[in-house]
Design a protein around this motif. Structure first.
Motif, PDB file in Angstrom:
ATOM      1  N   CYS A 127      17.967  -0.923 -81.196  1.00  0.00           N
ATOM      2  CA  CYS A 127      18.421   0.133 -80.287  1.00  0.00           C
ATOM      3  C   CYS A 127      17.882  -0.065 -78.871  1.00  0.00           C
ATOM      4  O   CYS A 127      17.977   0.831 -78.039  1.00  0.00           O
ATOM      5  N   VAL A 128      17.319  -1.243 -78.586  1.00  0.00           N
ATOM      6  CA  VAL A 128      16.828  -1.558 -77.240  1.00  0.00           C
ATOM      7  C   VAL A 128      17.917  -2.301 -76.482  1.00  0.00           C
ATOM      8  O   VAL A 128      18.369  -3.369 -76.908  1.00  0.00           O
ATOM      9  N   GLU A 129      18.345  -1.747 -75.354  1.00  0.00           N
ATOM     10  CA  GLU A 129      19.383  -2.372 -74.540  1.00  0.00           C
ATOM     11  C   GLU A 129      18.805  -3.458 -73.635  1.00  0.00           C
ATOM     12  O   GLU A 129      19.368  -4.545 -73.513  1.00  0.00           O
ATOM     13  N   TRP A 130      17.703  -3.175 -72.979  1.00  0.00           N
ATOM     14  CA  TRP A 130      17.042  -4.154 -72.134  1.00  0.00           C
ATOM     15  C   TRP A 130      15.594  -3.755 -71.906  1.00  0.00           C
ATOM     16  O   TRP A 130      15.202  -2.615 -72.140  1.00  0.00           O
ATOM     17  N   ILE A 131      14.808  -4.717 -71.435  1.00  0.00           N
ATOM     18  CA  ILE A 131      13.387  -4.532 -71.148  1.00  0.00           C
ATOM     19  C   ILE A 131      13.093  -5.132 -69.781  1.00  0.00           C
ATOM     20  O   ILE A 131      13.567  -6.233 -69.477  1.00  0.00           O
ATOM     21  N   ASP A 132      12.298  -4.451 -68.968  1.00  0.00           N
ATOM     22  CA  ASP A 132      11.725  -5.045 -67.758  1.00  0.00           C
ATOM     23  C   ASP A 132      10.287  -5.435 -68.077  1.00  0.00           C
ATOM     24  O   ASP A 132       9.473  -4.583 -68.485  1.00  0.00           O
ATOM     25  N   LEU A 133       9.979  -6.706 -67.876  1.00  0.00           N
ATOM     26  CA  LEU A 133       8.715  -7.274 -68.341  1.00  0.00           C
ATOM     27  C   LEU A 133       8.017  -8.017 -67.218  1.00  0.00           C
ATOM     28  O   LEU A 133       8.623  -8.835 -66.533  1.00  0.00           O
ATOM     29  N   ALA A 134       6.724  -7.715 -66.995  1.00  0.00           N
ATOM     30  CA  ALA A 134       5.905  -8.481 -66.062  1.00  0.00           C
ATOM     31  C   ALA A 134       5.338  -9.679 -66.807  1.00  0.00           C
ATOM     32  O   ALA A 134       4.539  -9.530 -67.732  1.00  0.00           O
ATOM     33  N   GLY A 135       5.767 -10.869 -66.421  1.00  0.00           N
ATOM     34  CA  GLY A 135       5.374 -12.081 -67.115  1.00  0.00           C
ATOM     35  C   GLY A 135       4.047 -12.634 -66.637  1.00  0.00           C
ATOM     36  O   GLY A 135       3.336 -12.016 -65.832  1.00  0.00           O
ATOM     37  N   PRO A 136       3.686 -13.817 -67.110  1.00  0.00           N
ATOM     38  CA  PRO A 136       2.354 -14.366 -66.823  1.00  0.00           C
ATOM     39  C   PRO A 136       2.073 -14.616 -65.350  1.00  0.00           C
ATOM     40  O   PRO A 136       0.910 -14.645 -64.945  1.00  0.00           O
ATOM     41  N   ASP A 137       3.097 -14.800 -64.541  1.00  0.00           N
ATOM     42  CA  ASP A 137       2.880 -14.982 -63.101  1.00  0.00           C
ATOM     43  C   ASP A 137       3.035 -13.674 -62.335  1.00  0.00           C
ATOM     44  O   ASP A 137       2.989 -13.655 -61.101  1.00  0.00           O
ATOM     45  N   GLY A 138       3.210 -12.561 -63.060  1.00  0.00           N
ATOM     46  CA  GLY A 138       3.365 -11.255 -62.431  1.00  0.00           C
ATOM     47  C   GLY A 138       4.805 -10.919 -62.066  1.00  0.00           C
ATOM     48  O   GLY A 138       5.095  -9.776 -61.714  1.00  0.00           O
ATOM     49  N   THR A 139       5.697 -11.899 -62.139  1.00  0.00           N
ATOM     50  CA  THR A 139       7.102 -11.660 -61.812  1.00  0.00           C
ATOM     51  C   THR A 139       7.746 -10.769 -62.875  1.00  0.00           C
ATOM     52  O   THR A 139       7.542 -10.974 -64.074  1.00  0.00           O
ATOM     53  N   VAL A 140       8.522  -9.797 -62.415  1.00  0.00           N
ATOM     54  CA  VAL A 140       9.196  -8.889 -63.340  1.00  0.00           C
ATOM     55  C   VAL A 140      10.578  -9.457 -63.656  1.00  0.00           C
ATOM     56  O   VAL A 140      11.371  -9.757 -62.756  1.00  0.00           O
ATOM     57  N   ARG A 141      10.852  -9.624 -64.942  1.00  0.00           N
ATOM     58  CA  ARG A 141      12.143 -10.141 -65.394  1.00  0.00           C
ATOM     59  C   ARG A 141      12.785  -9.126 -66.333  1.00  0.00           C
ATOM     60  O   ARG A 141      12.093  -8.469 -67.103  1.00  0.00           O
ATOM     61  N   GLY A 163       4.057 -10.456 -72.301  1.00  0.00           N
ATOM     62  CA  GLY A 163       4.067  -9.819 -71.001  1.00  0.00           C
ATOM     63  C   GLY A 163       3.831  -8.334 -71.116  1.00  0.00           C
ATOM     64  O   GLY A 163       3.661  -7.806 -72.223  1.00  0.00           O
ATOM     65  N   VAL A 164       3.817  -7.650 -69.984  1.00  0.00           N
ATOM     66  CA  VAL A 164       3.605  -6.204 -69.953  1.00  0.00           C
ATOM     67  C   VAL A 164       4.960  -5.525 -69.808  1.00  0.00           C
ATOM     68  O   VAL A 164       5.665  -5.732 -68.812  1.00  0.00           O
ATOM     69  N   ILE A 165       5.333  -4.721 -70.790  1.00  0.00           N
ATOM     70  CA  ILE A 165       6.592  -3.983 -70.743  1.00  0.00           C
ATOM     71  C   ILE A 165       6.435  -2.834 -69.744  1.00  0.00           C
ATOM     72  O   ILE A 165       5.518  -2.018 -69.866  1.00  0.00           O
ATOM     73  N   LEU A 166       7.319  -2.786 -68.756  1.00  0.00           N
ATOM     74  CA  LEU A 166       7.253  -1.765 -67.706  1.00  0.00           C
ATOM     75  C   LEU A 166       8.257  -0.642 -67.932  1.00  0.00           C
ATOM     76  O   LEU A 166       7.922   0.538 -67.810  1.00  0.00           O
ATOM     77  N   ARG A 167       9.476  -1.027 -68.212  1.00  0.00           N
ATOM     78  CA  ARG A 167      10.579  -0.074 -68.414  1.00  0.00           C
ATOM     79  C   ARG A 167      11.476  -0.616 -69.513  1.00  0.00           C
ATOM     80  O   ARG A 167      11.482  -1.828 -69.780  1.00  0.00           O
ATOM     81  N   ALA A 168      12.262   0.277 -70.081  1.00  0.00           N
ATOM     82  CA  ALA A 168      13.234  -0.153 -71.086  1.00  0.00           C
ATOM     83  C   ALA A 168      14.364   0.853 -71.156  1.00  0.00           C
ATOM     84  O   ALA A 168      14.216   2.018 -70.756  1.00  0.00           O
ATOM     85  N   ALA A 169      15.487   0.397 -71.663  1.00  0.00           N
ATOM     86  CA  ALA A 169      16.613   1.279 -71.973  1.00  0.00           C
ATOM     87  C   ALA A 169      16.794   1.264 -73.481  1.00  0.00           C
ATOM     88  O   ALA A 169      16.921   0.188 -74.079  1.00  0.00           O
ATOM     89  N   ILE A 170      16.771   2.446 -74.085  1.00  0.00           N
ATOM     90  CA  ILE A 170      16.923   2.547 -75.533  1.00  0.00           C
ATOM     91  C   ILE A 170      18.087   3.478 -75.861  1.00  0.00           C
ATOM     92  O   ILE A 170      18.405   4.386 -75.106  1.00  0.00           O
ATOM     93  N   ARG A 171      18.704   3.240 -76.987  1.00  0.00           N
ATOM     94  CA  ARG A 171      19.869   4.015 -77.414  1.00  0.00           C
ATOM     95  C   ARG A 171      19.433   5.078 -78.424  1.00  0.00           C
ATOM     96  O   ARG A 171      18.764   4.767 -79.421  1.00  0.00           O
TER      97      ARG A 171
END
Length: 440
Positions: A127-141, A163-171
Motif C-alpha cells: 500500500c506504499v505508493e512512493w518514498i522520499d529517502l535521504a541516501g548515503p550522500d544526503g541526496t533525497v531520492r 537510507g532515512v525515510i522522510l516522506r511517503a504516500a500510502i493508500r
C-alpha cells in the motif's frame, strides 16, 4: 542517553540527534553514521544507533490526501494512531496494520510490517505508493515500483539500512464503520487450528492466540479469530450511535515493573487455561470495536513493564507452508518443555510474497514473548535451529538474539543485501546495533 526498543532489551548508550527540519536530516546523514528512529516500537536493537540515533518522531505532519484514491502523503514520523484518528471518521482505515497503532509510517515501511490480512493483502509495502529517502550522500531520492524500483524494493523491509525515510504516500482502505464483525473459533490442537485458517482463507483478517505451554493432545490449542469490516447496515442501534468508534476506551498504564517471578510457568499456565476456557465459551460471531480486534495490547500503555526491569525478547519466525505444522509443533514442544512460555503467543497464516529482504513468506508465523533471563539466549538458539531445519526465517523488527550465522543459514538473501549496502555506500553510513550484531 540510554535507549532500548519496546522489549527494553538490549539497552545502549546512544547520542540522540533531533533535527528541527527535514532539510537538516540530509546534512546529518553526510556527517556521521546513524540510524533513524521513529516511535521506538521495534522490539530489539533495530532502532539503536551505533552510536548516533536520528529522532524522526517530530516529523509528524500529514501533507495531502486524495479522497478519490485514498492516498495519504505524510512525513515519516506520523503514527498509524494519528492516521486513524483523522481518517476513520471520514471512512478510511490503514490498508495494512501491525498489532500496534503506535508505529510510525517510516517504521512500518522499514520493517515492511504485516497484519492479520497478509494472506489476502500482503505486507505494508503493497500500500506504499512512493518514498522520499535521504541516501548515503544526503541526496533525497524518490523511490517507487516505477521510479528507482530497486531502491524501493530494498528499502521496504530494509530496517532503515538503505537510507532515512522522510516522506511517503500510502493508500488507505475505504470502510463503512469502525466496527469489526469477529467470529471466534476454538481449536483443541494445532492441526485443527491450521485447518480453521485454511477453511477461512477467504476472510479478510485472521489471527490466533495459541497456548504455547499445552502439551499432548492439546499441543497448539488455539482461539482462531476471523474478522471483517462491518458495513453500516450490519450495525445495531448501539454501534450505529458511535459508527466510527469515536468514544474510545480510555487506555490504562502499567504503573510499575512487575517482579520477574510474576511470570512463571504456573501463572502462565493458569492464565492460558482461563483464557482458552473463556474464549471457547464465547465462541461465535459478534461486533467488536477496531481497537479490540487489531490493537488489544495498546489499551494497556507500557505493557512491556509486565516483564520486569530486565525486559523481554520476542521470538518471531515464519515457516513455509509445507513444513509449517511440523515446524510449529516442534517449536511448541521445546517451549513447553522449557517452562519459559509466553501468554502472549500469536499464530497467523501468511500469503505468498517475493521481496528483497522483507520477512514474510507463504506459511505460518509464530510470535512469542519471553522474559529476558540468563537461560534466554540458549533457548533462542535451540528455537532458531528448529526454524532453520524447517526452512523458515526470522523477523528482524522483533529480534534481539539472532547471530549472523543463524541469519545467513535461514535467509540466503542476506548476502545480496550486504552486497547492495556495500555497493551503494549505505553500509558505512546507516549503522544500527542490529546491523553490527548481524554483520549487515
Amino acid at each position: 542517553m540510554q535507549l532500548s526498543g519496546w522489549g527494553r532489551y538490549p539497552r545502549a548508550e546512544c547520542r540522540l540527534l533531533r533535527p528541527r527540519a527535514l532539510d537538516d536530516v540530509s546534512a546529518l546523514v553526510g556527517q556521521t553514521p546513524l540510524i533513524a528512529r521513529g516511535n521506538g516500537r521495534a522490539y530489539g536493537d533495530a532502532a539503536l544507533g551505533a552510536p548516533e540515533t536520528l529522532a524522526m518522531g517530530q516529523f509528524n505532519r500529514m501533507l495531502a490526501f486524495d479522497e478519490a484514491s485514498g492516498i495519504l502523503t505524510a512525513q515519516a514520523g506520523v503514527q498509524l494512531a494519528e492516521v486513524i484518528d483523522v481518517f476513520l471518521p471520514r471512512g478510511w482505515f490503514p490498508a495494512v496494520t501491525p498489532g500496534t497503532k503506535f508505529v510510525t509510517i517510516g517504521g512500518a515501511i522499514a520493517a515492511d510490517v504485516h497484519g492479520k490480512n497478509h494472506h489476502k493483502d500482503g505486507s505494508f509495502s503493497t500500500c506504499v505508493e512512493w518514498i522520499d529517502l535521504a541516501g548515503p550522500d544526503g541526496t533525497v531520492r524518490r523511490a517507487s515500483k516505477a521510479e528507482n524500483p530497486e531502491l524501493f524494493a530494498w528499502t521496504c523491509g530494509g530496517m532503515g539500512l538503505t537510507g532515512v525515510i522522510l516522506r511517503a504516500a500510502i493508500r488507505l482502505r475505504r470502510v463503512e464503520s469502525g466496527w469489526i464483525r469477529q467470529r471466534s473459533h476454538p481449536a483443541p490442537g494445532l492441526r485443527s487450528a491450521m485447518a480453521l485458517f485454511e477453511e477461512n482463507h477467504a476472510a479478510t483478517y485472521s489471527v490466533a492466540w495459541i497456548d504455547c505451554l499445552a502439551g499432548g493432545q492439546s499441543l497448539g490449542r488455539s482461539l482462531v479469530m476471523t474478522g471483517e469490516h462491518a458495513e453500516a447496515g450490519e450495525l445495531t442501534p448501539r454501534e450505529s450511535a458511535d459508527r466510527f468508534v469515536r468514544q474510545g476506551k480510555r487506555a490504562k498504564a502499567v504503573p510499575f515493573d512487575f517482579p520477574q517471578i510474576a511470570l512463571n510457568p504456573l501463572s502462565v499456565r493458569a492464565f492460558n487455561e482461563l483464557y482458552y476456557g473463556v474464549g471457547a465459551w464465547n465462541r461465535g460471531e459478534g461486533l467488536i470495536d477496531y481497537d479490540s480486534y487489531f490493537y488489544p495490547l495498546d489499551a494497556l500503555l507500557e505493557w512491556n513493564r509486565i516483564y520486569g526491569r530486565r525486559g523481554f525478547a520476542q521470538f518471531q519466525c515464519v515457516i513455509p507452508l509445507a513444513a509449517a505444522e511440523a515446524g510449529v509443533a516442534a517449536l511448541l514442544r521445546r517451549i513447553a518443555s522449557s517452562g519459559q512460555g509466553s501468554f502472549l503467543a500469536v499464530l497467523k497464516r501468511m500469503g505468498p510474497q517475493e521481496s528483497r529482504f522483507s520477512f514474510p513468506m507463504e506459511g505460518y508465523t509464530l510470535a512469542l514473548d519471553f522474559p529476558v533471563k540468563d537461560a534466554s539466549a540458549a533457548l533462542f538458539t535451540e528455537l532458531e535451529r528448529i526454524v532453520i531445519d524447517h526452512g523458515g526465517r526470522f523477523y528482524l523488527a522483533k529480534d534481539a538474539f539472532l547471530s549472523p550465522e543463524a541469519l545467513r543459514a535461514a535467509d540466503r538473501r542476506t548476502g545480496q543485501f550486504t552486497a547492495m549496502r556495500a555497493a551503494s555506500g549505505s553500509a558505512g553510513r546507516f549503522v544500527s546495533a542490529l546491523s553490527e550484531r548481524l554483520e549487515l
